[in-house]
Scaffold this motif. Structure first.
Motif, PDB file in Angstrom:
ATOM      1  N   ASP A   8       0.855  -1.184   0.000  1.00 12.80           N
ATOM      2  CA  ASP A   8       0.000   0.000   0.000  1.00 12.80           C
ATOM      3  C   ASP A   8       0.889   1.231   0.000  1.00 12.80           C
ATOM      4  O   ASP A   8       1.069   1.915   0.999  1.00 12.80           O
ATOM      5  CB  ASP A   8      -0.906  -0.018   1.236  1.00 12.80           C
ATOM      6  CG  ASP A   8      -1.969   1.051   1.162  1.00 12.80           C
ATOM      7  OD1 ASP A   8      -2.048   1.734   0.128  1.00 12.80           O
ATOM      8  OD2 ASP A   8      -2.710   1.209   2.150  1.00 12.80           O
ATOM      9  N   ARG A 170       1.135   6.319  -7.987  1.00 13.70           N
ATOM     10  CA  ARG A 170       1.031   5.155  -7.087  1.00 13.70           C
ATOM     11  C   ARG A 170       2.046   4.068  -7.459  1.00 13.70           C
ATOM     12  O   ARG A 170       1.977   2.963  -6.950  1.00 13.70           O
ATOM     13  CB  ARG A 170      -0.391   4.576  -7.156  1.00 13.70           C
ATOM     14  CG  ARG A 170      -1.453   5.508  -6.605  1.00 13.70           C
ATOM     15  CD  ARG A 170      -2.836   5.079  -7.053  1.00 13.70           C
ATOM     16  NE  ARG A 170      -3.896   5.798  -6.369  1.00 13.70           N
ATOM     17  CZ  ARG A 170      -4.263   7.045  -6.640  1.00 13.70           C
ATOM     18  NH1 ARG A 170      -3.651   7.725  -7.605  1.00 13.70           N
ATOM     19  NH2 ARG A 170      -5.225   7.628  -5.965  1.00 13.70           N
ATOM     20  N   ASP A 198      -8.484   5.323  -7.869  1.00 11.64           N
ATOM     21  CA  ASP A 198      -8.509   4.976  -6.441  1.00 11.64           C
ATOM     22  C   ASP A 198      -9.124   3.596  -6.221  1.00 11.64           C
ATOM     23  O   ASP A 198      -8.582   2.778  -5.464  1.00 11.64           O
ATOM     24  CB  ASP A 198      -9.306   6.025  -5.660  1.00 11.64           C
ATOM     25  CG  ASP A 198      -8.578   7.352  -5.534  1.00 11.64           C
ATOM     26  OD1 ASP A 198      -7.346   7.369  -5.739  1.00 11.64           O
ATOM     27  OD2 ASP A 198      -9.244   8.359  -5.239  1.00 11.64           O
ATOM     28  N   GLU A 199     -10.265   3.346  -6.877  1.00 13.74           N
ATOM     29  CA  GLU A 199     -10.972   2.085  -6.665  1.00 13.74           C
ATOM     30  C   GLU A 199     -10.192   0.902  -7.234  1.00 13.74           C
ATOM     31  O   GLU A 199     -10.112  -0.170  -6.615  1.00 13.74           O
ATOM     32  CB  GLU A 199     -12.363   2.153  -7.293  1.00 13.74           C
ATOM     33  CG  GLU A 199     -13.239   0.955  -6.974  1.00 13.74           C
ATOM     34  CD  GLU A 199     -13.469   0.775  -5.487  1.00 13.74           C
ATOM     35  OE1 GLU A 199     -13.537  -0.388  -5.037  1.00 13.74           O
ATOM     36  OE2 GLU A 199     -13.565   1.793  -4.762  1.00 13.74           O
ATOM     37  N   ASP A 201      -6.985   0.715  -7.564  1.00 12.24           N
ATOM     38  CA  ASP A 201      -5.843   0.508  -6.674  1.00 12.24           C
ATOM     39  C   ASP A 201      -6.271  -0.295  -5.449  1.00 12.24           C
ATOM     40  O   ASP A 201      -5.591  -1.240  -5.026  1.00 12.24           O
ATOM     41  CB  ASP A 201      -5.282   1.870  -6.257  1.00 12.24           C
ATOM     42  CG  ASP A 201      -3.919   1.762  -5.585  1.00 12.24           C
ATOM     43  OD1 ASP A 201      -3.315   0.670  -5.600  1.00 12.24           O
ATOM     44  OD2 ASP A 201      -3.447   2.784  -5.053  1.00 12.24           O
ATOM     45  N   ARG A 202      -7.425   0.052  -4.879  1.00 14.57           N
ATOM     46  CA  ARG A 202      -7.911  -0.674  -3.699  1.00 14.57           C
ATOM     47  C   ARG A 202      -8.216  -2.136  -4.025  1.00 14.57           C
ATOM     48  O   ARG A 202      -7.859  -3.039  -3.265  1.00 14.57           O
ATOM     49  CB  ARG A 202      -9.163   0.015  -3.138  1.00 14.57           C
ATOM     50  CG  ARG A 202      -8.888   1.252  -2.324  1.00 14.57           C
ATOM     51  CD  ARG A 202     -10.127   1.690  -1.564  1.00 14.57           C
ATOM     52  NE  ARG A 202     -11.139   2.218  -2.465  1.00 14.57           N
ATOM     53  CZ  ARG A 202     -11.247   3.502  -2.792  1.00 14.57           C
ATOM     54  NH1 ARG A 202     -10.395   4.382  -2.291  1.00 14.57           N
ATOM     55  NH2 ARG A 202     -12.202   3.913  -3.603  1.00 14.57           N
ATOM     56  N   ILE A 203      -8.891  -2.363  -5.171  1.00 10.27           N
ATOM     57  CA  ILE A 203      -9.238  -3.734  -5.546  1.00 10.27           C
ATOM     58  C   ILE A 203      -7.975  -4.563  -5.784  1.00 10.27           C
ATOM     59  O   ILE A 203      -7.870  -5.722  -5.345  1.00 10.27           O
ATOM     60  CB  ILE A 203     -10.124  -3.734  -6.806  1.00 10.27           C
ATOM     61  CG1 ILE A 203     -11.491  -3.122  -6.491  1.00 10.27           C
ATOM     62  CG2 ILE A 203     -10.302  -5.159  -7.342  1.00 10.27           C
ATOM     63  CD1 ILE A 203     -12.355  -2.893  -7.718  1.00 10.27           C
ATOM     64  N   LEU A 205      -4.979  -4.094  -4.591  1.00  3.70           N
ATOM     65  CA  LEU A 205      -4.285  -4.341  -3.327  1.00  3.70           C
ATOM     66  C   LEU A 205      -4.979  -5.452  -2.540  1.00  3.70           C
ATOM     67  O   LEU A 205      -4.327  -6.316  -1.954  1.00  3.70           O
ATOM     68  CB  LEU A 205      -4.235  -3.057  -2.498  1.00  3.70           C
ATOM     69  CG  LEU A 205      -3.215  -2.006  -2.923  1.00  3.70           C
ATOM     70  CD1 LEU A 205      -3.519  -0.672  -2.252  1.00  3.70           C
ATOM     71  CD2 LEU A 205      -1.801  -2.464  -2.587  1.00  3.70           C
ATOM     72  N   ARG A 206      -6.315  -5.423  -2.535  1.00  2.00           N
ATOM     73  CA  ARG A 206      -7.066  -6.388  -1.749  1.00  2.00           C
ATOM     74  C   ARG A 206      -6.995  -7.789  -2.345  1.00  2.00           C
ATOM     75  O   ARG A 206      -6.863  -8.786  -1.623  1.00  2.00           O
ATOM     76  CB  ARG A 206      -8.524  -5.942  -1.652  1.00  2.00           C
ATOM     77  CG  ARG A 206      -9.383  -6.834  -0.751  1.00  2.00           C
ATOM     78  CD  ARG A 206     -10.807  -6.329  -0.626  1.00  2.00           C
ATOM     79  NE  ARG A 206     -11.546  -6.421  -1.884  1.00  2.00           N
ATOM     80  CZ  ARG A 206     -11.902  -5.393  -2.633  1.00  2.00           C
ATOM     81  NH1 ARG A 206     -11.576  -4.154  -2.263  1.00  2.00           N
ATOM     82  NH2 ARG A 206     -12.578  -5.563  -3.756  1.00  2.00           N
ATOM     83  N   ALA A 219     -14.214  -2.042 -10.728  1.00  2.00           N
ATOM     84  CA  ALA A 219     -14.180  -0.654 -10.265  1.00  2.00           C
ATOM     85  C   ALA A 219     -15.310   0.162 -10.880  1.00  2.00           C
ATOM     86  O   ALA A 219     -15.972   0.948 -10.190  1.00  2.00           O
ATOM     87  CB  ALA A 219     -12.830  -0.026 -10.605  1.00  2.00           C
TER      88      ALA A 219
END
Length: 228
Positions: A8, A170, A198-199, A201-203, A205-206, A219
């Motif tokens: 992250d 990022r 943003d979304e 990147d979050r997906i 990472l998860r 996303a």
């Protein structure tokens, strides 16, 4: 698997001139800012939609001129004299101070004193100043009498490059086909481009997946559901 997606990492925006992508929607504004000596009354208002690159372009201008950058909501009567000593000044997000009597009064005096001292002033804000709820008539007239450098709604090429830059901030690099998919299915706005990055990147990472079409589709679906 792209191992970058397992960390992250903080997003660090690149605000230099080489990171500002020129397109038909912003090249006129850029050309105006590159020649402050031609500005009427030594002032200019840079306006455009949210996330359109106003802060980036203002910082490019500040770097080129040595200008000091101030947030409009942080300008106070006590700070006006010091601000006016600068040869070049940027006051960002003027719309955020609209409707605040103390902020409007301070900005009115800052505007007048900067120009009286021979300084050059760049203001920024969303949309056009005619829609800002500025209550102080003297400030409203001065802002509305300032020449505009407008950032227009983005074309597909600019949307793609904005997302490339934000992914790069990022430390991520999506495939070109994913960017094509996004620009084909997304809303035509800078704000939506930022939300998508943003979304995704979050997906990623998860799920520890690369930035592929599946992640892009998830996303898009997530943002569409949030707006429904």
């Amino acid at each position: 698997m792209n191992t970058q997606l397992t960390f992250d990492l903080p997003s660090v925006p690149a605000l230099g001139r080489d990171a500002f992508f020129v397109s038909p929607s912003n090249h006129v504004a850029l050309a105006l800012l590159e020649k402050p000596g031609n500005w009427s009354n030594r002032k200019m208002l840079l306006c455009g939609p949210a996330k359109s690159g106003k802060t980036h372009l203002a910082h490019v201008w500040a770097e080129q001129t040595g200008a000091q950058v101030f947030a409009a909501k942080d300008v106070t009567l006590d700070s006006v004299a010091g601000i006016a000593q600068k040869a070049f000044v940027v006051i960002e997000d003027l719309h955020e101070a609209a409707g605040d009597p103390d902020a409007e009064t301070a900005l009115f005096h800052a505007h007048n004193l900067i120009l009286a001292e021979g300084g050059t002033l760049l203001l920024t804000g969303t949309d056009e100043p005619s829609v800002w709820p500025i209550a102080l008539p003297d400030l409203a007239s001065r802002v509305q009498g300032t020449a505009l450098a407008q950032l227009l709604a983005p074309d597909d090429q600019l949307l793609a490059m904005v997302m490339v830059k934000q992914f790069a901030d990022r430390q991520l690099t999506p495939p070109a086909k994913v960017l094509t998919y996004l620009t084909t299915h997304m809303e035509r706005s800078f704000a939506h481009a930022t939300a998508l990055v943003d979304e995704m990147d979050r997906i990623a990472l998860r799920t520890r997946k690369p930035l592929n079409r599946t992640v892009a589709a998830q996303a898009l679906d997530k943002l569409a559901a949030a707006q429904a």
